[in-house]
Scaffold this motif. Sequence first.
Motif, PDB file in Angstrom:
ATOM      1  N   TYR A   1       0.807  -1.222   0.000  1.00 40.93           N
ATOM      2  CA  TYR A   1       0.000   0.000   0.000  1.00 40.93           C
ATOM      3  C   TYR A   1       0.836   1.267   0.000  1.00 40.93           C
ATOM      4  O   TYR A   1       0.289   2.358   0.124  1.00 40.93           O
ATOM      5  CB  TYR A   1      -0.896   0.026   1.239  1.00 40.93           C
ATOM      6  CG  TYR A   1      -1.988  -1.010   1.254  1.00 40.93           C
ATOM      7  CD1 TYR A   1      -2.985  -1.003   0.275  1.00 40.93           C
ATOM      8  CD2 TYR A   1      -2.055  -1.959   2.260  1.00 40.93           C
ATOM      9  CE1 TYR A   1      -4.005  -1.934   0.317  1.00 40.93           C
ATOM     10  CE2 TYR A   1      -3.070  -2.892   2.309  1.00 40.93           C
ATOM     11  CZ  TYR A   1      -4.048  -2.874   1.325  1.00 40.93           C
ATOM     12  OH  TYR A   1      -5.052  -3.782   1.363  1.00 40.93           O
ATOM     13  N   ASP A   2       2.170   1.150  -0.087  1.00 38.51           N
ATOM     14  CA  ASP A   2       3.054   2.300   0.097  1.00 38.51           C
ATOM     15  C   ASP A   2       2.720   2.993   1.400  1.00 38.51           C
ATOM     16  O   ASP A   2       2.639   4.227   1.474  1.00 38.51           O
ATOM     17  CB  ASP A   2       2.906   3.306  -1.070  1.00 38.51           C
ATOM     18  CG  ASP A   2       3.481   2.736  -2.346  1.00 38.51           C
ATOM     19  OD1 ASP A   2       4.479   2.003  -2.254  1.00 38.51           O
ATOM     20  OD2 ASP A   2       2.910   3.017  -3.421  1.00 38.51           O
ATOM     21  N   ASN A   3       2.484   2.205   2.436  1.00 38.61           N
ATOM     22  CA  ASN A   3       2.049   2.762   3.710  1.00 38.61           C
ATOM     23  C   ASN A   3       3.211   2.766   4.706  1.00 38.61           C
ATOM     24  O   ASN A   3       3.711   1.721   5.103  1.00 38.61           O
ATOM     25  CB  ASN A   3       0.881   1.929   4.248  1.00 38.61           C
ATOM     26  CG  ASN A   3       0.301   2.528   5.495  1.00 38.61           C
ATOM     27  OD1 ASN A   3       0.977   2.643   6.514  1.00 38.61           O
ATOM     28  ND2 ASN A   3      -0.944   2.923   5.413  1.00 38.61           N
ATOM     29  N   MET A   4       3.617   3.985   5.099  1.00 38.25           N
ATOM     30  CA  MET A   4       4.818   4.129   5.927  1.00 38.25           C
ATOM     31  C   MET A   4       4.623   3.601   7.346  1.00 38.25           C
ATOM     32  O   MET A   4       5.559   3.102   7.954  1.00 38.25           O
ATOM     33  CB  MET A   4       5.253   5.597   5.986  1.00 38.25           C
ATOM     34  CG  MET A   4       5.768   6.105   4.677  1.00 38.25           C
ATOM     35  SD  MET A   4       7.157   5.101   4.115  1.00 38.25           S
ATOM     36  CE  MET A   4       7.310   5.661   2.439  1.00 38.25           C
ATOM     37  N   ALA A   5       3.432   3.757   7.897  1.00 42.24           N
ATOM     38  CA  ALA A   5       3.208   3.290   9.270  1.00 42.24           C
ATOM     39  C   ALA A   5       3.351   1.773   9.335  1.00 42.24           C
ATOM     40  O   ALA A   5       4.032   1.225  10.208  1.00 42.24           O
ATOM     41  CB  ALA A   5       1.819   3.703   9.754  1.00 42.24           C
TER      42      ALA A   5
ATOM     43  N   ASN B   1      13.977   1.492  -8.587  1.00 49.77           N
ATOM     44  CA  ASN B   1      13.897   2.939  -8.752  1.00 49.77           C
ATOM     45  C   ASN B   1      12.632   3.523  -8.141  1.00 49.77           C
ATOM     46  O   ASN B   1      12.664   4.565  -7.513  1.00 49.77           O
ATOM     47  CB  ASN B   1      13.948   3.299 -10.248  1.00 49.77           C
ATOM     48  CG  ASN B   1      15.380   3.260 -10.748  1.00 49.77           C
ATOM     49  OD1 ASN B   1      16.313   3.438  -9.966  1.00 49.77           O
ATOM     50  ND2 ASN B   1      15.554   3.004 -12.036  1.00 49.77           N
ATOM     51  N   ASP B   2      11.521   2.807  -8.344  1.00 50.09           N
ATOM     52  CA  ASP B   2      10.251   3.314  -7.833  1.00 50.09           C
ATOM     53  C   ASP B   2      10.177   3.288  -6.309  1.00 50.09           C
ATOM     54  O   ASP B   2       9.454   4.069  -5.708  1.00 50.09           O
ATOM     55  CB  ASP B   2       9.077   2.490  -8.400  1.00 50.09           C
ATOM     56  CG  ASP B   2       8.917   2.746  -9.887  1.00 50.09           C
ATOM     57  OD1 ASP B   2       9.538   3.712 -10.377  1.00 50.09           O
ATOM     58  OD2 ASP B   2       8.173   1.990 -10.538  1.00 50.09           O
ATOM     59  N   ASN B   3      10.884   2.333  -5.705  1.00 47.40           N
ATOM     60  CA  ASN B   3      10.696   2.122  -4.271  1.00 47.40           C
ATOM     61  C   ASN B   3      11.938   2.380  -3.444  1.00 47.40           C
ATOM     62  O   ASN B   3      12.027   1.953  -2.304  1.00 47.40           O
ATOM     63  CB  ASN B   3      10.231   0.686  -4.013  1.00 47.40           C
ATOM     64  CG  ASN B   3       8.847   0.453  -4.578  1.00 47.40           C
ATOM     65  OD1 ASN B   3       7.866   0.925  -4.031  1.00 47.40           O
ATOM     66  ND2 ASN B   3       8.786  -0.242  -5.704  1.00 47.40           N
ATOM     67  N   ILE B   4      12.886   3.132  -4.017  1.00 48.80           N
ATOM     68  CA  ILE B   4      14.174   3.252  -3.348  1.00 48.80           C
ATOM     69  C   ILE B   4      14.053   3.838  -1.945  1.00 48.80           C
ATOM     70  O   ILE B   4      14.743   3.415  -1.013  1.00 48.80           O
ATOM     71  CB  ILE B   4      15.188   4.041  -4.222  1.00 48.80           C
ATOM     72  CG1 ILE B   4      16.592   3.948  -3.626  1.00 48.80           C
ATOM     73  CG2 ILE B   4      14.769   5.479  -4.412  1.00 48.80           C
ATOM     74  CD1 ILE B   4      17.175   2.555  -3.640  1.00 48.80           C
TER      75      ILE B   4
END
Lengths: 463, 102
Positions: A234-238, B9-12
């Motif tokens: 989810y590209d979720n930092m927490a 690259n997208d997730n560095i």
Amino acid sequence: MNAQALLNIAYLIAAVTFMVGMKMLGSPKTARRGNQIAAVGMAIAVLATIFLYDPGHEVPTFIYVLIFVAIAIGTFIGWYIAVTVDMTKMPELVSFFNGMGGATAALIGLLEYPHFLDSPYKIAMIVAGLVIGSVSFAGSMVAWAKLNGTMRKPIRLPKYNVWNTLVLLAVLALAAYIVVTRPESPVYLYALFLLSLVYGVMFVIPIGGADMPVVISLLNSFTGLAAAFGGFLYDNMAMLTGGVLVGSAGTILTIAMTKAMNRSLSNVIFGAFGDTDLTGGGEGPKGTVKSINPSDAAILLNYAKNVIIVPGYGLAVAQAQHAIHELEELLESKGVNVKYAIHPVAGRMPGHMNVLLAEANVDYDKLVDMDDINPQFKNADVVLVVGANDVVNPAAKKNPASPIYGMPILDVEDAKNIIVLKRSMKPGYAGIDNELFYNPKTSMLFGDAKDSITKIINELKNM
Amino acid sequence: MEGFFQFINDNIEMIYIVVLMIFVGIELISHVPAVLHTPLMSGANAIHGVVIIGAILAMLRMDPHNYTGLAIGFLAVVLGTLNVVGGFVVTDRMLEMFKTQK
């Protein structure tokens, strides 16, 4: 746009509270506050997610209602269980809650699979979270049942290591197949889910009860890892920070625990306990066992100068922590110097005895760690072993054939007199005989620990 | 392979976070007295309950007509909450007992 920024700030706050909370948990003075800080951070992250997340389409109100109802149910049950369960059941409770987290991670994988079919990397994250979450869930439930007593003996199929490896390979192969081909039909994913559950059960079932704390700690870091994969999804930092933090801290904690037992992690997982004959390998020490009655025990204690109490799981089972504290105060009032010897793995978890004795208001300074207390045993007039067994078994030092050989133990044999409070001659959790009981210096006081201690107290009061 | 580099690259940034968090986790836990191993494990257990956010996200993103999905999501939120609430409350109960000691 602002909502997104606020959500990010909320996650940042949560991530910081997790780190600060974990740090504070590492010191007795700040531990409780640390736990509370992390809890507040979690609440902020959860509420922010519900109110600020924008899925890019209108979310009908009834979904929000469902979420709140689910949270209300979970809060009620979680709170109720956590508050009502006895202190002695803490280890299995931790295992149970850990399993719930693993199950959550697995279910997320099942739900999101159809939405990310165009990205092999997202699917890889989903599959990893699903597999690790399911293993953690199934494993935790088995650990829970074992600590519970529902499932006492380790169950071992013949050649279980081979079977386990085969199932693990099957899990990995299926996982790889799904990531590479990304089949539209969810059947493969459900098959992977089931296979992972099976592996979780097979992974924990052969491991003996005495090693459960290590297993729980390991599964704990697994769940952290599963949460971290969710963070990637989810590209979720927490989720990412919290998950990785627990994954890495949990791994270190697991290693610290195995070190305390002088074992390696692979030794725990691939089996040592119970591979040998459970009766002690035939060469078990036999001899006469001397028993003692409460009044003689009281006399012995009354005229002692230094007494060391060795608490074990039996103390927890008998709920004797308050009685032992009363005995300790009574002896102190008679001028006897009393200390507690705490083995790092006494009980079912490291620190189990400390928690239990703290509950009975035993002075923190009276609890002495193994390394500090061991040289003091030779000055002790009486050692009172209350429901401890494997941690005082001299076989760990003397008998290379013993499954616990190499584990550091408390040197109670150095003391002048040893009184062992025990229910019966049944072997301890590791399932092996204890030659300490046959030592001429040892007297056995059979019976429920709490009863026996109360009887000793009454005798002492009459002296 | 091209896809793999694309992924890096997208997730560095996230990869950096993972690496840093691993070190933070190791640092935080090293040198903790054995006394606190159980509460610490329990506290860490509560923190990985953060996975509940994923369950909530899944619910919010879901097609409202997907009833099976909603049911599974509902279950996931319940279980995640159990992990979080149970984990923190149990840890607090353990640590409460340390309060009178110095």
